[in-house]
Design a protein around this motif. Structure first.
Motif, PDB file in Angstrom:
ATOM      1  N   SER A 277       0.815  -1.211   0.000  1.00 37.24           N
ATOM      2  CA  SER A 277       0.000   0.000   0.000  1.00 37.24           C
ATOM      3  C   SER A 277       0.849   1.263   0.000  1.00 37.24           C
ATOM      4  O   SER A 277       0.355   2.350   0.222  1.00 37.24           O
ATOM      5  CB  SER A 277      -0.945  -0.008   1.198  1.00 37.24           C
ATOM      6  OG  SER A 277      -0.198  -0.083   2.383  1.00 37.24           O
ATOM      7  N   PHE A 278       2.144   1.116  -0.260  1.00 42.01           N
ATOM      8  CA  PHE A 278       2.995   2.299  -0.373  1.00 42.01           C
ATOM      9  C   PHE A 278       2.493   3.186  -1.492  1.00 42.01           C
ATOM     10  O   PHE A 278       2.192   2.717  -2.572  1.00 42.01           O
ATOM     11  CB  PHE A 278       4.429   1.895  -0.741  1.00 42.01           C
ATOM     12  CG  PHE A 278       5.239   1.444   0.426  1.00 42.01           C
ATOM     13  CD1 PHE A 278       4.642   1.213   1.651  1.00 42.01           C
ATOM     14  CD2 PHE A 278       6.593   1.244   0.295  1.00 42.01           C
ATOM     15  CE1 PHE A 278       5.391   0.784   2.731  1.00 42.01           C
ATOM     16  CE2 PHE A 278       7.350   0.813   1.368  1.00 42.01           C
ATOM     17  CZ  PHE A 278       6.755   0.580   2.583  1.00 42.01           C
ATOM     18  N   THR A 279       2.407   4.438  -1.236  1.00 43.07           N
ATOM     19  CA  THR A 279       2.098   5.329  -2.357  1.00 43.07           C
ATOM     20  C   THR A 279       3.146   6.412  -2.542  1.00 43.07           C
ATOM     21  O   THR A 279       3.213   7.023  -3.579  1.00 43.07           O
ATOM     22  CB  THR A 279       0.727   6.008  -2.187  1.00 43.07           C
ATOM     23  OG1 THR A 279       0.704   6.614  -0.903  1.00 43.07           O
ATOM     24  CG2 THR A 279      -0.396   5.018  -2.325  1.00 43.07           C
ATOM     25  N   HIS A 280       3.956   6.673  -1.546  1.00 38.66           N
ATOM     26  CA  HIS A 280       4.947   7.744  -1.681  1.00 38.66           C
ATOM     27  C   HIS A 280       6.355   7.220  -1.883  1.00 38.66           C
ATOM     28  O   HIS A 280       7.231   7.957  -2.274  1.00 38.66           O
ATOM     29  CB  HIS A 280       4.939   8.652  -0.448  1.00 38.66           C
ATOM     30  CG  HIS A 280       3.849   9.667  -0.482  1.00 38.66           C
ATOM     31  ND1 HIS A 280       2.564   9.380  -0.158  1.00 38.66           N
ATOM     32  CD2 HIS A 280       3.872  10.967  -0.825  1.00 38.66           C
ATOM     33  CE1 HIS A 280       1.823  10.463  -0.295  1.00 38.66           C
ATOM     34  NE2 HIS A 280       2.589  11.445  -0.705  1.00 38.66           N
ATOM     35  N   GLY A 281       6.587   5.963  -1.616  1.00 38.12           N
ATOM     36  CA  GLY A 281       7.940   5.428  -1.679  1.00 38.12           C
ATOM     37  C   GLY A 281       8.514   5.317  -0.278  1.00 38.12           C
ATOM     38  O   GLY A 281       8.037   5.959   0.661  1.00 38.12           O
ATOM     39  N   SER A 282       9.511   4.466  -0.141  1.00 40.45           N
ATOM     40  CA  SER A 282      10.135   4.279   1.169  1.00 40.45           C
ATOM     41  C   SER A 282      10.972   5.509   1.499  1.00 40.45           C
ATOM     42  O   SER A 282      11.279   6.321   0.626  1.00 40.45           O
ATOM     43  CB  SER A 282      11.026   3.038   1.150  1.00 40.45           C
ATOM     44  OG  SER A 282      12.145   3.278   0.321  1.00 40.45           O
ATOM     45  N   SER A 283      11.343   5.621   2.755  1.00 32.96           N
ATOM     46  CA  SER A 283      12.173   6.746   3.178  1.00 32.96           C
ATOM     47  C   SER A 283      13.455   6.812   2.357  1.00 32.96           C
ATOM     48  O   SER A 283      13.871   7.876   1.911  1.00 32.96           O
ATOM     49  CB  SER A 283      12.526   6.599   4.658  1.00 32.96           C
ATOM     50  OG  SER A 283      11.350   6.663   5.436  1.00 32.96           O
TER      51      SER A 283
END
Ligand SMILES: [Zn+2]
Length: 272
Positions: free
Chosen positions: A239-245
């Motif tokens: 459910s990632f939508t922005h990308g990992s850190s």
């Protein structure tokens, strides 16, 4: 940041303290009709319903905040950062023979009505392509400082520059993709564009030592993996939508190091 010489942008709409109550929701026409219905003897509930029906058919004339750079410190800061992004993107667009159309930044608190629908402060800052406005609740900056432990003015500027990045995507013709995978690439590209702005802000001597680190801390703090960990205690990559850190930091840095928007092509990158 050193924004003393930076002119504050007038493309700010201040809706702080306005709420989205009756006045905001109904619009002038709706209120007039509701008032008229009330005086004609309908009960207040019916009068309101009539008002609402009228305002649904009325043109999308919704809340209008005060336009122009706000006078208070927080508002001034936001308007200056926006002014800086206008300068940078104006130049970049001009260099490629096109013209930059500046977005409007809406300051709100609590809830806001946009052409993309109603939004609450809890969802964080966002960009609405339909009305070309950036929506920012200043309480998010407080969260950034306290909850996400990413203090500093450049961390806040990064958030604004990221939303401006979405506007640049709209101007350059990027449509919002539907799948999660594509939307990660959209988000990382906006991070990279924020970095591109940071590079040129640095060239304009608007950055101070430690500013880049502030933005990187913010990028780390608001990566999806961190946010989800805080919210649920575990990470759910699907459910990632922005990308990992890590990805957010990498793409922000790519823009920050090169200052070149064409280096931000997350869509043809083999790995993110
Ligand atoms: Zn975004």
């Amino acid at each position: 940041m050193r924004l003393g010489d930076q002119e504050a942008s007038g493309n700010v709409e201040d809706r702080r303290g306005m709420g989205v109550g009756l006045g905001g929701g109904l619009g002038i026409g709706g209120i007039a009709v509701a008032a008229l219905a009330y005086f004609l003897g309908f009960d207040p509930g019916t009068a309101l319903q009539i008002g609402e029906q009228v305002s649904q058919h009325a043109p999308a004339q919704q809340q209008q905040g005060k336009r122009g750079a706000p006078a208070d410190e927080a508002g001034q800061f936001v308007a200056r950062v926006l002014g800086s992004t206008e300068k940078v993107w104006g130049q970049i667009f001009a260099n490629s023979g096109s013209q930059y159309r500046a977005p409007t930044l809406v300051l709100f608190d609590g809830q806001v009505r946009s052409a993309c629908g109603m939004a609450g402060a809890a969802m964080g800052p966002f960009y609405c392509p339909q009305d070309e406005k950036l929506y920012i609740d200043l309480s998010f900056f407080r969260d950034l400082r306290t909850r996400f432990r990413a203090p500093g003015d450049f961390a806040q500027a990064y958030v604004i520059a990221h939303e401006v990045g979405h506007h640049v995507q709209k101007l350059t013709g990027l449509r919002r993709p539907a799948s999660n995978q594509a939307s990660v690439r959209t988000e990382l590209q906006a991070d990279c564009y924020a970095g591109v702005w940071g590079y040129h802000a640095g060239a304009m001597k608007q950055l101070e030592p430690g500013d880049a680190e502030e933005a990187l801390a913010a990028a780390t703090a608001i990566g999806d993996d961190r946010l989800q960990q805080q919210a649920q205690g575990r990470v759910v990559p699907e459910s990632f939508t922005h990308g990992s850190s890590e990805q957010r930091v990498r793409w922000f840095k790519r823009g920050l190091d090169s200052g070149q928007p064409r280096g931000c092509d997350t869509f043809s990158a083999a790995s993110l």
